[in-house]
Design a protein around this motif. Structure first.
Motif, PDB file in Angstrom:
ATOM      1  N   ARG A  49       0.846  -1.194   0.000  1.00  0.00           N
ATOM      2  CA  ARG A  49       0.000   0.000   0.000  1.00  0.00           C
ATOM      3  C   ARG A  49       0.875   1.235   0.000  1.00  0.00           C
ATOM      4  O   ARG A  49       1.989   1.222   0.524  1.00  0.00           O
ATOM      5  N   VAL A  50       0.356   2.300  -0.594  1.00  0.00           N
ATOM      6  CA  VAL A  50       1.097   3.553  -0.635  1.00  0.00           C
ATOM      7  C   VAL A  50       0.107   4.695  -0.529  1.00  0.00           C
ATOM      8  O   VAL A  50      -1.030   4.598  -1.003  1.00  0.00           O
ATOM      9  N   VAL A  51       0.517   5.774   0.113  1.00  0.00           N
ATOM     10  CA  VAL A  51      -0.316   6.983   0.192  1.00  0.00           C
ATOM     11  C   VAL A  51       0.237   7.998  -0.803  1.00  0.00           C
ATOM     12  O   VAL A  51       1.421   8.345  -0.759  1.00  0.00           O
ATOM     13  N   VAL A  52      -0.626   8.427  -1.715  1.00  0.00           N
ATOM     14  CA  VAL A  52      -0.251   9.406  -2.729  1.00  0.00           C
ATOM     15  C   VAL A  52      -1.092  10.659  -2.530  1.00  0.00           C
ATOM     16  O   VAL A  52      -1.998  10.694  -1.690  1.00  0.00           O
ATOM     17  N   ARG A  53      -0.795  11.680  -3.317  1.00  0.00           N
ATOM     18  CA  ARG A  53      -1.582  12.913  -3.260  1.00  0.00           C
ATOM     19  C   ARG A  53      -2.205  13.172  -4.626  1.00  0.00           C
ATOM     20  O   ARG A  53      -1.581  12.941  -5.657  1.00  0.00           O
ATOM     21  N   GLU A  54      -3.432  13.666  -4.565  1.00  0.00           N
ATOM     22  CA  GLU A  54      -4.188  13.937  -5.771  1.00  0.00           C
ATOM     23  C   GLU A  54      -4.798  15.333  -5.634  1.00  0.00           C
ATOM     24  O   GLU A  54      -5.736  15.527  -4.868  1.00  0.00           O
ATOM     25  N   LEU A  55      -4.214  16.310  -6.348  1.00  0.00           N
ATOM     26  CA  LEU A  55      -4.645  17.697  -6.215  1.00  0.00           C
ATOM     27  C   LEU A  55      -4.664  18.124  -4.743  1.00  0.00           C
ATOM     28  O   LEU A  55      -5.567  18.800  -4.277  1.00  0.00           O
ATOM     29  N   GLY A  56      -3.643  17.661  -4.026  1.00  0.00           N
ATOM     30  CA  GLY A  56      -3.485  18.014  -2.621  1.00  0.00           C
ATOM     31  C   GLY A  56      -4.178  17.095  -1.647  1.00  0.00           C
ATOM     32  O   GLY A  56      -3.939  17.187  -0.436  1.00  0.00           O
ATOM     33  N   VAL A  57      -5.039  16.210  -2.119  1.00  0.00           N
ATOM     34  CA  VAL A  57      -5.784  15.301  -1.247  1.00  0.00           C
ATOM     35  C   VAL A  57      -5.019  13.982  -1.116  1.00  0.00           C
ATOM     36  O   VAL A  57      -4.583  13.401  -2.114  1.00  0.00           O
ATOM     37  N   ALA A  58      -4.853  13.494   0.122  1.00  0.00           N
ATOM     38  CA  ALA A  58      -4.192  12.209   0.344  1.00  0.00           C
ATOM     39  C   ALA A  58      -5.107  11.069  -0.070  1.00  0.00           C
ATOM     40  O   ALA A  58      -6.328  11.134   0.104  1.00  0.00           O
ATOM     41  N   MET A  59      -4.525   9.998  -0.621  1.00  0.00           N
ATOM     42  CA  MET A  59      -5.306   8.837  -1.050  1.00  0.00           C
ATOM     43  C   MET A  59      -4.476   7.580  -0.848  1.00  0.00           C
ATOM     44  O   MET A  59      -3.362   7.476  -1.365  1.00  0.00           O
ATOM     45  N   GLU A  60      -5.004   6.645  -0.073  1.00  0.00           N
ATOM     46  CA  GLU A  60      -4.309   5.368   0.082  1.00  0.00           C
ATOM     47  C   GLU A  60      -4.646   4.469  -1.098  1.00  0.00           C
ATOM     48  O   GLU A  60      -5.806   4.347  -1.502  1.00  0.00           O
ATOM     49  N   VAL A  61      -3.630   3.807  -1.644  1.00  0.00           N
ATOM     50  CA  VAL A  61      -3.793   2.935  -2.807  1.00  0.00           C
ATOM     51  C   VAL A  61      -3.308   1.537  -2.452  1.00  0.00           C
ATOM     52  O   VAL A  61      -2.195   1.367  -1.936  1.00  0.00           O
ATOM     53  N   ASP A  62      -4.129   0.559  -2.726  1.00  0.00           N
ATOM     54  CA  ASP A  62      -3.769  -0.843  -2.521  1.00  0.00           C
ATOM     55  C   ASP A  62      -3.123  -1.367  -3.806  1.00  0.00           C
ATOM     56  O   ASP A  62      -3.801  -1.806  -4.728  1.00  0.00           O
ATOM     57  N   LEU A  63      -1.813  -1.298  -3.865  1.00  0.00           N
ATOM     58  CA  LEU A  63      -1.095  -1.720  -5.063  1.00  0.00           C
ATOM     59  C   LEU A  63      -1.160  -3.224  -5.259  1.00  0.00           C
ATOM     60  O   LEU A  63      -1.219  -3.713  -6.393  1.00  0.00           O
ATOM     61  N   ALA A  64      -1.137  -3.956  -4.176  1.00  0.00           N
ATOM     62  CA  ALA A  64      -1.039  -5.413  -4.264  1.00  0.00           C
ATOM     63  C   ALA A  64      -2.346  -6.071  -4.685  1.00  0.00           C
ATOM     64  O   ALA A  64      -2.347  -7.031  -5.468  1.00  0.00           O
ATOM     65  N   ARG A  65      -3.482  -5.551  -4.196  1.00  0.00           N
ATOM     66  CA  ARG A  65      -4.749  -6.246  -4.405  1.00  0.00           C
ATOM     67  C   ARG A  65      -5.855  -5.363  -4.989  1.00  0.00           C
ATOM     68  O   ARG A  65      -6.960  -5.838  -5.218  1.00  0.00           O
ATOM     69  N   GLY A  66      -5.563  -4.103  -5.239  1.00  0.00           N
ATOM     70  CA  GLY A  66      -6.593  -3.179  -5.685  1.00  0.00           C
ATOM     71  C   GLY A  66      -7.031  -3.394  -7.120  1.00  0.00           C
ATOM     72  O   GLY A  66      -6.465  -4.210  -7.860  1.00  0.00           O
ATOM     73  N   GLN A  67      -8.059  -2.641  -7.525  1.00  0.00           N
ATOM     74  CA  GLN A  67      -8.571  -2.705  -8.884  1.00  0.00           C
ATOM     75  C   GLN A  67      -7.646  -1.931  -9.823  1.00  0.00           C
ATOM     76  O   GLN A  67      -6.813  -1.132  -9.397  1.00  0.00           O
ATOM     77  N   LYS A  68      -7.823  -2.165 -11.141  1.00  0.00           N
ATOM     78  CA  LYS A  68      -6.986  -1.524 -12.158  1.00  0.00           C
ATOM     79  C   LYS A  68      -5.517  -1.738 -11.789  1.00  0.00           C
ATOM     80  O   LYS A  68      -5.089  -2.862 -11.578  1.00  0.00           O
ATOM     81  N   THR A  69      -4.742  -0.657 -11.710  1.00  0.00           N
ATOM     82  CA  THR A  69      -3.356  -0.780 -11.252  1.00  0.00           C
ATOM     83  C   THR A  69      -3.228  -0.439  -9.772  1.00  0.00           C
ATOM     84  O   THR A  69      -2.124  -0.349  -9.245  1.00  0.00           O
ATOM     85  N   GLY A  70      -4.363  -0.255  -9.115  1.00  0.00           N
ATOM     86  CA  GLY A  70      -4.386   0.106  -7.700  1.00  0.00           C
ATOM     87  C   GLY A  70      -5.465   1.122  -7.414  1.00  0.00           C
ATOM     88  O   GLY A  70      -6.126   1.066  -6.378  1.00  0.00           O
ATOM     89  N   ALA A  71      -5.661   2.075  -8.322  1.00  0.00           N
ATOM     90  CA  ALA A  71      -6.675   3.115  -8.139  1.00  0.00           C
ATOM     91  C   ALA A  71      -7.243   3.507  -9.496  1.00  0.00           C
ATOM     92  O   ALA A  71      -6.649   3.233 -10.545  1.00  0.00           O
ATOM     93  N   PHE A  72      -8.415   4.156  -9.460  1.00  0.00           N
ATOM     94  CA  PHE A  72      -9.043   4.654 -10.679  1.00  0.00           C
ATOM     95  C   PHE A  72      -8.563   6.087 -10.904  1.00  0.00           C
ATOM     96  O   PHE A  72      -9.249   7.056 -10.576  1.00  0.00           O
ATOM     97  N   LEU A  73      -7.391   6.222 -11.504  1.00  0.00           N
ATOM     98  CA  LEU A  73      -6.784   7.533 -11.686  1.00  0.00           C
ATOM     99  C   LEU A  73      -7.550   8.391 -12.694  1.00  0.00           C
ATOM    100  O   LEU A  73      -7.411   9.616 -12.693  1.00  0.00           O
ATOM    101  N   ASP A  74      -8.353   7.758 -13.534  1.00  0.00           N
ATOM    102  CA  ASP A  74      -9.088   8.527 -14.543  1.00  0.00           C
ATOM    103  C   ASP A  74     -10.197   9.391 -13.947  1.00  0.00           C
ATOM    104  O   ASP A  74     -10.726  10.283 -14.622  1.00  0.00           O
ATOM    105  N   GLN A  75     -10.556   9.165 -12.687  1.00  0.00           N
ATOM    106  CA  GLN A  75     -11.606   9.966 -12.057  1.00  0.00           C
ATOM    107  C   GLN A  75     -11.041  11.125 -11.228  1.00  0.00           C
ATOM    108  O   GLN A  75     -11.790  11.782 -10.497  1.00  0.00           O
TER     109      GLN A  75
END
Length: 414
Positions: free
Chosen positions: A202-228
């Motif tokens: 898991r990794v915590v990234v930032r999206e337009l300043g907002v923190a978002m935890e991403v499940d890299l190992a088991r999540g959907q797509k590549t971990g998150a729906f970055l297109d939204q």
């Protein structure tokens, strides 16, 4: 190997469409099937079936009157027989040519995400960046590679040094390869380490300043729906002054956090996967929001909506972002029916004066098709109007002739 195309397939390639389906193959190795006359369709089918090539093999495309249309890579197992990479005879289609395409895609993003307020974005969008079937998503210091089909699998090892060098120059230290659909290991992990330091689960990234935890190992797509990403920012803006927000098919809670940060008094997240709620709650905390002030419901969305209506629950902001209802063109009529049923149920719990954000991620459903599932008859009300129509963000580019690439629809009604 030289592959001969039917007139229809050749016209699509000339327009810039990056796919050649199997029924667009007229023959190979200099044998072209006739495009007309009795039995032409059967002849084409036999010719296409007779084409034998390994996945990843470079093929040249030709048609009647056109000895060279372009070059692509053959896929032995997919309905898409060839992905088109080049329409000029020089240079050769090799790892150097692909590495140059990737560098251009990466360089394009350099100016878009130069600050640190967004650390997760798509660095290569496959066909949209003219590197068909190859998706690369960045999550801060980790890059996740996903292949659509098997044609690039034989190329990964050759491309890896180029990827490591170009991504490393941009601060990416680790590279993982996403398993194909259904390829998780016994622990449910879908990511294989291929370069650099060990991959975090898991990794915590930032999206337009907002923190978002991403499940890299088991999540959907590549971990998150970055297109939204841009649409989450829109929901944050729309949430100001809202009393009750509802996020349906909430997954890791991206829209839920956006609504809470935007000022919604109470956000209800509904998803069938309880593990996704746990991720969402950690993301709430990363942003300084107490998840106990909001509601997380593990349930089927249709069942939830029926019970919410019976209770008299109403919401003044609703986001509906279901998984694809139309995985194929054949499923399109059934999918449109499912969208209508969903939107009818959603409208029944939307307050007068409320905002509805409806999304679809199916490429087989056009924007006009989708908007048609939000008409007055479906919603059983006449107080809503389309405020805005949105698609995917700039790091998910498409091609003019590749309508399938314009898959994301996000409709705001108020």
């Amino acid at each position: 190997m030289r592959v001969h195309l039917t007139a229809t397939a050749a016209a699509a390639v000339r327009r810039g469409h990056p796919w050649v389906y199997r029924d667009g193959i007229a023959g190979a190795a200099g044998r072209a099937a006739s495009a007309g006359g009795r039995g032409a369709r059967a002849h084409r089918a036999v010719a296409a079936a007779a084409v034998v090539a390994a996945s990843g093999e470079v093929v040249e495309l030709a048609a009647e009157g056109a000895p060279f249309l372009g070059r692509g890579l053959w896929d032995a197992d997919s309905p898409i027989a060839v992905r088109v990479f080049q329409r000029t005879q020089a240079p050769a289609l090799d790892e150097r040519a692909l590495a140059e395409r990737l560098e251009r895609a990466f360089a394009l993003r350099d100016g878009w995400f130069a600050g640190r307020d967004t650390t997760a974005y798509r660095m290569c969008n496959g066909e949209g960046d003219r590197v068909p079937s190859l998706v690369i998503d960045r999550y801060d210091r980790v890059a996740v590679v996903r292949l659509d089909g098997g044609l690039l699998a034989p190329w990964v090892e050759r491309l890896l040094p180029h990827l490591a060098r170009a991504l490393g120059a941009r601060g990416v230290r680790s590279i993982g390869l996403r398993a194909p659909a259904g390829g998780a290991d016994a622990e449910g992990k879908k990511l294989t380490h291929v370069h650099g330091p060990p991959l975090p689960e898991r990794v915590v990234v930032r999206e337009l300043g907002v923190a978002m935890e991403v499940d890299l190992a088991r999540g959907q797509k590549t971990g998150a729906f970055l297109d939204q990403r841009d649409n989450r920012a829109r929901v944050r803006a729309l949430a100001a002054g809202r009393r009750r927000a509802l996020n349906l098919f909430s997954y890791a809670g991206g829209f839920s956090v956006a609504a809470a940060l935007g000022g919604a008094g109470r956000v209800t997240s509904v998803d069938s996967a309880s593990a996704a709620h746990a991720t969402a709650q950690r993301t709430f905390r990363e942003n300084g929001v107490d998840p106990s002030a909001h509601e997380f419901v593990t349930a089927d969305v249709f069942d939830f909506l029926e019970k919410a209506r019976a209770r008299g629950d109403r919401y003044d902001l609703i986001v509906s972002d279901p998984p694809s209802f139309a995985p194929s063109e054949r499923a399109k009529p059934r999918a449109l029916g499912a969208y209508r049923r969903l939107h009818t149920a959603v409208a029944r719990v939307l307050d007068p004066g409320g905002v509805l954000c409806a999304a679809s991620c199916s490429s087989h459903i056009s924007m006009e098709d989708f908007v048609g599932t939000l008409d007055d008859a479906t919603l059983e009300r006449d107080d809503l109007r389309v405020r805005a129509l949105h698609g995917q963000p700039e790091d998910h580019p498409t091609l003019p002739a590749w309508w399938e690439g314009r898959y994301l629809k996000f409709v705001v009604l108020e």
